[in-house]
Design an enzyme around this catalytic site. Structure first.
Site, mmCIF file in Angstrom:
data_model
loop_
_atom_site.group_PDB
_atom_site.id
_atom_site.type_symbol
_atom_site.label_atom_id
_atom_site.label_comp_id
_atom_site.label_asym_id
_atom_site.label_seq_id
_atom_site.Cartn_x
_atom_site.Cartn_y
_atom_site.Cartn_z
ATOM 1 C CE1 TYR A 176 -3.140 -2.938 0.161
ATOM 2 C CE2 TYR A 176 -3.068 -2.863 2.546
ATOM 3 C CZ TYR A 176 -3.504 -3.445 1.371
ATOM 4 O OH TYR A 176 -4.313 -4.554 1.423
ATOM 5 C CG HIS A 199 -0.956 -8.453 -0.225
ATOM 6 N ND1 HIS A 199 -0.446 -7.189 -0.053
ATOM 7 C CD2 HIS A 199 -2.247 -8.281 -0.584
ATOM 8 C CE1 HIS A 199 -1.388 -6.299 -0.313
ATOM 9 N NE2 HIS A 199 -2.486 -6.940 -0.648
HETATM 10 P P1 NAD Z 1 -13.628 0.103 1.586
HETATM 11 O O1 NAD Z 1 -14.318 -0.831 0.680
HETATM 12 O O2 NAD Z 1 -14.275 0.456 2.852
HETATM 13 O O3 NAD Z 1 -13.312 1.412 0.723
HETATM 14 C C1 NAD Z 1 -12.486 2.422 1.195
HETATM 15 C C2 NAD Z 1 -12.891 3.746 0.556
HETATM 16 O O4 NAD Z 1 -14.117 4.173 1.128
HETATM 17 C C3 NAD Z 1 -11.870 4.840 0.808
HETATM 18 O O5 NAD Z 1 -11.835 5.697 -0.308
HETATM 19 C C4 NAD Z 1 -12.457 5.569 1.994
HETATM 20 O O6 NAD Z 1 -12.005 6.899 2.050
HETATM 21 C C5 NAD Z 1 -13.937 5.474 1.691
HETATM 22 N N1 NAD Z 1 -14.736 5.616 2.911
HETATM 23 C C6 NAD Z 1 -14.534 5.063 4.129
HETATM 24 N N2 NAD Z 1 -15.459 5.489 4.995
HETATM 25 C C7 NAD Z 1 -16.288 6.311 4.310
HETATM 26 C C8 NAD Z 1 -17.429 7.058 4.659
HETATM 27 N N3 NAD Z 1 -17.910 7.066 5.901
HETATM 28 N N4 NAD Z 1 -18.037 7.809 3.714
HETATM 29 C C9 NAD Z 1 -17.556 7.831 2.452
HETATM 30 N N5 NAD Z 1 -16.464 7.143 2.057
HETATM 31 C C10 NAD Z 1 -15.832 6.392 2.984
HETATM 32 O O7 NAD Z 1 -12.254 -0.453 2.064
HETATM 33 P P2 NAD Z 1 -10.827 -0.776 1.366
HETATM 34 O O8 NAD Z 1 -9.877 0.298 1.734
HETATM 35 O O9 NAD Z 1 -10.977 -1.209 -0.036
HETATM 36 O O10 NAD Z 1 -10.463 -2.068 2.181
HETATM 37 C C11 NAD Z 1 -10.296 -1.996 3.580
HETATM 38 C C12 NAD Z 1 -8.993 -2.595 3.971
HETATM 39 O O11 NAD Z 1 -9.004 -3.997 3.733
HETATM 40 C C13 NAD Z 1 -7.795 -2.065 3.166
HETATM 41 O O12 NAD Z 1 -7.384 -0.826 3.680
HETATM 42 C C14 NAD Z 1 -6.818 -3.188 3.392
HETATM 43 O O13 NAD Z 1 -6.248 -3.051 4.669
HETATM 44 C C15 NAD Z 1 -7.714 -4.425 3.343
HETATM 45 N N6 NAD Z 1 -7.771 -5.017 1.984
HETATM 46 C C16 NAD Z 1 -6.964 -6.064 1.714
HETATM 47 C C17 NAD Z 1 -6.942 -6.632 0.442
HETATM 48 C C18 NAD Z 1 -6.013 -7.779 0.155
HETATM 49 O O14 NAD Z 1 -5.376 -8.275 1.050
HETATM 50 N N7 NAD Z 1 -5.914 -8.240 -1.071
HETATM 51 C C19 NAD Z 1 -7.751 -6.116 -0.572
HETATM 52 C C20 NAD Z 1 -8.614 -5.069 -0.250
HETATM 53 C C21 NAD Z 1 -8.609 -4.510 1.035
#
Ligand code: NAD
Length: 310
Positions: free
Chosen positions: A51, A115
């Protein structure tokens, strides 16, 4: 299987946004978001060297400095370093753990996950990456071992073949638009796995903001999300609220241990914790939003090697 996985607050802090992958983040905002999250009861943080190409780990490590170590559970990953940069070899994985410990400024990583395992041949995961993580566990550098990726059926197959994992992290597959993970939950739970549901907002697709350029959602899914955003606004609510509440309530119903949403600002943290505490989404709005997504339900995108797409 190692020690018992601890119970954590149902909403976890996804720290990929701290790598500035959804837009620029300054350290002071990250500090406020992380400290605010801890004060509000969030105790699970997930990050990865990939990231922001190490930036998210460095920013999170700084933000966590001074917070008593028992206040949080920290998960990171190994094997993916850039968009196309994968190295799951034994020595690289061991070195990766050392590098993460240094960036995160801690002595022990609670959970280390391979990952996005669908991008490399399965053999390497079983013969190199997982043995290296178990070596790191023997050395006291990590506590739990897991895998992450998009194709849930493939994650399940790898977990079955290994037979001794602690966790599986699936993303974008337990959302308003996609219920793939729920089909696999009974088997994953029966195997004794702790399941982590990441991206309840489908990596921002179900948030009401412009999508980052790299977002892989097909056009039909984007259009449905735009309609859902407009519908929720017209009803005086918001799509991310309905999406987060839905994912949390489904997680509880089917035994997901923690739902990870990406956060980068204290306002987002406060908002998401408040929505989580409010409970289930309003049923009439939920059903109307689900109807909007019905034509694209479980529509996804392909990732990884063709042989890893069961
Ligand atoms: P998510 O689906 O919640 O999307 C995040 C987005 O939503 C960001 O742009 C954030 O600013 C926005 N957001 C969050 N709260 C909000 C709100 N209240 N109102 C409006 N927008 C909002 O999450 P994500 O970041 O895709 O995934 C969460 C975590 O999971 C990642 O940070 C990571 O740590 C993990 N992850 C891991 C993998 C992997 O291992 N392959 C893949 C995806 C995510």
């Amino acid at each position: 299987m190692s020690a018992k996985f601890p119970a954590v607050f149902p909403l976890g802090f996804g720290a990929s946004p701290l790598g500035s992958v959804f837009g620029p983040v300054v350290q002071s905002d990250a500090d406020a978001a992380v400290h605010g999250a801890i004060d509000l009861g969030i105790d699970f943080f997930d990050v990865a060297p990939y990231y922001g190409e190490t930036r998210a780990e460095a920013v999170l490590g700084k933000a966590l400095q001074g917070i008593p170590r028992e206040r949080y559970f920290l998960a990171t990953k190994v094997g993916r370093y850039t968009a196309n940069g994968f190295d799951f070899s034994y020595q690289r994985v061991l070195r990766s753990i050392e590098e993460s410990l240094e960036r995160l400024k801690i002595d022990v990583i609670d959970l280390a996950q391979c990952h996005d395992i669908e991008f490399v041949p399965e053999r390497i995961v079983h013969e190199e990456a997982l043995p290296a993580l178990r070596k790191a566990r023997e050395q006291g550098k990590i506590r739990f071992v897991g895998i992450s990726g998009l194709p849930t059926a493939y994650l399940r197959r790898v977990a079955e073949t290994d037979g001794n994992l602690d966790t599986v992290l699936s993303y974008c597959h337990l959302t308003l638009a996609d219920s793939t993970l729920t089909e696999h939950m009974p088997v994953l739970r029966e195997m004794g796995l702790t399941v982590i549901n990441a991206s309840p907002l489908a990596m921002g697709l179900l948030a009401d903001r412009p999508l980052p350029e790299w977002h892989p959602a097909p056009e039909a899914l984007r259009l449905a999300a735009e309609r859902a955003v407009a519908f929720c606004q017209a009803q005086g609510t918001s799509l991310p609220k309905i999406a987060l509440q839905y994912a949390l309530s489904e997680a509880q119903r089917c035994g997901v241990a923690v739902t990870l949403t990406g956060m980068r600002h204290i306002d987002e943290v406060r908002q998401n914790v408040a929505w989580a505490q409010e409970g289930d989404p309003a049923p009439d709005i939920l059903h109307a939003v689900q109807a909007i997504f019905s034509g694209v339900h479980n529509l996804t995108w392909e990732t990884g090697l063709p042989e890893n797409r069961p």
